[in-house]
Design a protein around this motif. Structure first.
Motif, PDB file in Angstrom:
ATOM      1  N   ALA A  23       0.835  -1.201   0.000  1.00 30.73           N
ATOM      2  CA  ALA A  23       0.000   0.000   0.000  1.00 30.73           C
ATOM      3  C   ALA A  23       0.871   1.252   0.000  1.00 30.73           C
ATOM      4  CB  ALA A  23      -0.922  -0.009   1.210  1.00 30.73           C
ATOM      5  N   ASN A  24       1.891   1.262   0.857  1.00 33.06           N
ATOM      6  CA  ASN A  24       2.746   2.442   0.918  1.00 33.06           C
ATOM      7  C   ASN A  24       3.564   2.609  -0.352  1.00 33.06           C
ATOM      8  OD1 ASN A  24       1.973   3.542   3.274  1.00 33.06           O
ATOM      9  ND2 ASN A  24       3.797   3.011   4.433  1.00 33.06           N
ATOM     10  N   THR A  25       4.017   1.483  -0.930  1.00 31.85           N
ATOM     11  CA  THR A  25       4.788   1.592  -2.163  1.00 31.85           C
ATOM     12  C   THR A  25       3.923   2.130  -3.287  1.00 31.85           C
ATOM     13  OG1 THR A  25       6.003  -0.332  -1.421  1.00 31.85           O
ATOM     14  CG2 THR A  25       6.365   0.332  -3.669  1.00 31.85           C
ATOM     15  N   LEU A  26       2.703   1.604  -3.379  1.00 29.05           N
ATOM     16  CA  LEU A  26       1.816   2.055  -4.464  1.00 29.05           C
ATOM     17  C   LEU A  26       1.540   3.547  -4.368  1.00 29.05           C
ATOM     18  CD1 LEU A  26      -0.782  -0.822  -4.842  1.00 29.05           C
ATOM     19  CD2 LEU A  26       0.898  -0.058  -6.502  1.00 29.05           C
ATOM     20  N   SER A  27       1.470   4.063  -3.133  1.00 27.83           N
ATOM     21  CA  SER A  27       1.206   5.497  -2.977  1.00 27.83           C
ATOM     22  C   SER A  27       2.320   6.338  -3.581  1.00 27.83           C
ATOM     23  CB  SER A  27       1.081   5.852  -1.502  1.00 27.83           C
ATOM     24  OG  SER A  27      -0.109   5.331  -0.997  1.00 27.83           O
ATOM     25  N   LEU A  28       3.500   5.758  -3.694  1.00 29.53           N
ATOM     26  CA  LEU A  28       4.621   6.538  -4.225  1.00 29.53           C
ATOM     27  C   LEU A  28       4.925   6.181  -5.681  1.00 29.53           C
ATOM     28  CD1 LEU A  28       6.904   6.398  -1.082  1.00 29.53           C
ATOM     29  CD2 LEU A  28       5.609   8.333  -1.907  1.00 29.53           C
ATOM     30  N   LEU A  29       4.154   5.276  -6.270  1.00 29.01           N
ATOM     31  CA  LEU A  29       4.396   4.888  -7.658  1.00 29.01           C
ATOM     32  C   LEU A  29       3.505   5.691  -8.602  1.00 29.01           C
ATOM     33  CD1 LEU A  29       5.025   1.062  -7.631  1.00 29.01           C
ATOM     34  CD2 LEU A  29       6.585   2.952  -7.297  1.00 29.01           C
ATOM     35  N   PRO A  30       3.838   5.688  -9.899  1.00 26.39           N
ATOM     36  CA  PRO A  30       3.110   6.544 -10.842  1.00 26.39           C
ATOM     37  C   PRO A  30       1.602   6.336 -10.826  1.00 26.39           C
ATOM     38  CG  PRO A  30       4.986   5.533 -11.905  1.00 26.39           C
ATOM     39  CD  PRO A  30       4.904   4.937 -10.552  1.00 26.39           C
ATOM     40  N   GLY A  31       0.885   7.442 -10.606  1.00 25.50           N
ATOM     41  CA  GLY A  31      -0.561   7.439 -10.828  1.00 25.50           C
ATOM     42  C   GLY A  31      -1.420   6.696  -9.842  1.00 25.50           C
ATOM     43  N   THR A  32      -0.859   6.119  -8.785  1.00 20.78           N
ATOM     44  CA  THR A  32      -1.717   5.402  -7.849  1.00 20.78           C
ATOM     45  C   THR A  32      -1.547   5.948  -6.444  1.00 20.78           C
ATOM     46  OG1 THR A  32       0.026   3.744  -7.644  1.00 20.78           O
ATOM     47  CG2 THR A  32      -1.817   3.210  -9.069  1.00 20.78           C
ATOM     48  N   LEU A  33      -2.638   5.841  -5.688  1.00 24.12           N
ATOM     49  CA  LEU A  33      -2.632   6.281  -4.298  1.00 24.12           C
ATOM     50  C   LEU A  33      -3.529   5.310  -3.536  1.00 24.12           C
ATOM     51  CD1 LEU A  33      -1.985   8.629  -2.254  1.00 24.12           C
ATOM     52  CD2 LEU A  33      -4.096   9.657  -2.993  1.00 24.12           C
ATOM     53  N   SER A  34      -2.961   4.601  -2.574  1.00 26.57           N
ATOM     54  CA  SER A  34      -3.772   3.630  -1.836  1.00 26.57           C
ATOM     55  C   SER A  34      -4.805   4.364  -1.002  1.00 26.57           C
ATOM     56  CB  SER A  34      -2.912   2.795  -0.905  1.00 26.57           C
ATOM     57  OG  SER A  34      -1.728   2.444  -1.536  1.00 26.57           O
ATOM     58  N   VAL A  35      -6.054   3.935  -1.095  1.00 26.59           N
ATOM     59  CA  VAL A  35      -7.085   4.588  -0.307  1.00 26.59           C
ATOM     60  C   VAL A  35      -7.529   3.692   0.837  1.00 26.59           C
ATOM     61  CG1 VAL A  35      -9.344   5.655  -0.351  1.00 26.59           C
ATOM     62  CG2 VAL A  35      -7.825   5.945  -2.270  1.00 26.59           C
ATOM     63  N   THR A  36      -8.036   2.497   0.508  1.00 31.83           N
ATOM     64  CA  THR A  36      -8.403   1.584   1.587  1.00 31.83           C
ATOM     65  C   THR A  36      -7.948   0.172   1.273  1.00 31.83           C
ATOM     66  OG1 THR A  36     -10.568   1.540   0.551  1.00 31.83           O
ATOM     67  CG2 THR A  36     -10.397   2.721   2.607  1.00 31.83           C
ATOM     68  N   LEU A  37      -7.568  -0.526   2.332  1.00 27.65           N
ATOM     69  CA  LEU A  37      -7.333  -1.962   2.230  1.00 27.65           C
ATOM     70  C   LEU A  37      -8.620  -2.593   2.736  1.00 27.65           C
ATOM     71  CD1 LEU A  37      -3.757  -2.328   3.688  1.00 27.65           C
ATOM     72  CD2 LEU A  37      -4.466  -2.998   1.421  1.00 27.65           C
ATOM     73  N   ASP A  38      -9.291  -3.329   1.867  1.00 30.85           N
ATOM     74  CA  ASP A  38     -10.617  -3.808   2.201  1.00 30.85           C
ATOM     75  C   ASP A  38     -10.673  -5.287   1.871  1.00 30.85           C
ATOM     76  OD1 ASP A  38     -13.221  -4.067   2.746  1.00 30.85           O
ATOM     77  OD2 ASP A  38     -13.961  -2.994   0.991  1.00 30.85           O
ATOM     78  N   GLY A  39     -10.545  -6.126   2.900  1.00 30.84           N
ATOM     79  CA  GLY A  39     -10.531  -7.561   2.659  1.00 30.84           C
ATOM     80  C   GLY A  39      -9.386  -7.929   1.740  1.00 30.84           C
TER      81      GLY A  39
END
Lengths: 100, 110, 164
Positions: free
Chosen positions: C109-125
């Motif tokens: 989740a944290n890595t995706l927030s720093l990768l192009p075009g993505t921002l983690s919003v919720t981890l849901d199941g």
């Protein structure tokens, strides 16, 4: 090099202040919470540059603490806001607190 | 000669770091919605921080303080990503129902 | 991994951090060693040893992936920001998670927030909800690639069926 570092610090302070002015206008609470992120990155960079420019190593400790506190303030914000909204009504029924 | 090169490299790193920090702040002005602003702040400012820290690493007096700077970098990265996620989640929860465009979009996308 | 190994590893890591934080000051090292040992034994109570351990030999590869992609991320956002038409098509997207719960998912989740075009919003199941800057980009492939990288870092093998 010291002069360059001071100039860099000045520039970072300027962008930080501009960012804070923008954040001040909101319009939502979440927008304002971006200040924590701004200080967590720009503030940390500013302090690290100043530590090098002024030869005050303890400013690095301040930078570290600032980065850690940025997370805590965000966490505090989130738990508080989420709880308040959750108490008001079911989360899907909330029409949103945006005041723009 | 080598000194000049290192000096040039430091200046380059610092100036480009400043450039990205300025862009991050510009992102706050240009994007209208909170989540896009978070995108801009998180990614651009992190690159700015990385460049500034690289420049500072070339001036570091000892291994220990270099390691400390790297540690601060890592903490700042983790902090930035975590608070981005937390604020984004708060925004999402407050969003008016959003029936299920998520699912529809998923079908379109997949 | 036995608790003792975890204890010693954590204490050593903390001691290294202590050494860095005190700018390599030798006079505080003994005190720092004792504090590290106490803190790491406390940490065993608060954070029991995780079954997912970072493979040290996979660390450089992950670091390289992360650094290059976060550089691309910043350049990508900057490019959009600087073009007058502001070409963004933001929106939400759900992606399935094949990583096990716990540390690997947080890291993803944290890595995706720093990768192009993505921002983690919720981890849901078993799903992660992302906010994307541009939905026309191949975000899913990016997520898959990142999952594989995180899995490699923890020495895991990923099957689409394997869950939590």
């Amino acid at each position: 090099m010291t002069l360059v570092l001071h100039l860099v610090a000045l520039f970072l302070l300027l962008t930080l202040m501009l960012g804070v002015v923008r954040i001040w206008h909101g319009p939502t609470a979440a927008d304002r919470m971006l200040a924590s992120q701004l200080f967590g990155t720009t503030g940390v960079a500013l302090l690290l540059v100043l530590a090098e420019a002024q030869q005050i190593p303890s400013l690095r400790d301040v930078a570290l603490i600032l980065a850690v506190l940025a997370v805590f303030s965000a966490a505090a914000f989130v738990t508080r806001v989420v709880r308040i909204e959750g108490e008001k009504t079911d989360r899907h029924a909330v029409k949103g607190h945006d005041d723009d | 000669m080598i000194d000049g090169l290192i000096f040039g490299l430091q200046i380059l790193l610092l100036v480009s770091g400043c450039f990205f920090f300025a862009l991050g702040t510009l992102g706050l002005f240009r994007f209208n919605d909170t989540l896009c602003r978070i995108h801009a702040l998180t990614k651009i400012d992190n690159l700015g921080l990385g460049l500034v820290i690289l420049a500072l690493l070339t001036m570091t007096p000892s291994v220990a303080s270099g390691l400390k700077t790297l540690l601060i970098w890592w903490v700042a990265l983790a902090a930035s990503a975590t608070s981005a996620h937390l604020v984004a989640r708060a925004v999402r929860i407050h969003e008016p129902s959003l029936p299920d465009p998520l699912r529809e979009r998923e079908h379109k996308d997949g | 991994m036995s608790r003792w190994v975890t204890l010693v590893l954590r204490a050593l890591l903390l001691w290294l951090v202590w050494w860095a934080l005190t700018d390599g000051d030798a006079t505080g090292l003994l005190f720092g060693g004792i504090v590290s040992l106490l803190v790491s034994s406390l940490s065993l109570v608060l954070f029991p040893p995780s079954p997912h351990i970072i493979r040290v030999h996979a660390l450089p590869g992950f670091a390289l992936f992360f650094l290059s992609h976060s550089l691309l991320a910043a350049v990508d956002v900057s490019r959009r920001l600087l073009s007058p038409s502001l070409p963004v098509t933001p929106g939400y997207l759900r992606a399935p998670l094949s990583l096990p719960e716990g540390v690997p998912r947080w890291l993803l989740a944290n890595t995706l927030s720093l990768l192009p075009g993505t921002l983690s919003v919720t981890l849901d199941g078993d799903e992660i909800e992302l906010h994307c800057l541009d939905l026309t980009q191949p975000v899913r492939q990016e997520v898959e690639q990142t999952q594989r990288c995180v899995a490699k870092l923890f020495g895991l093998t990923l099957n689409p069926e394997e869950r939590g």
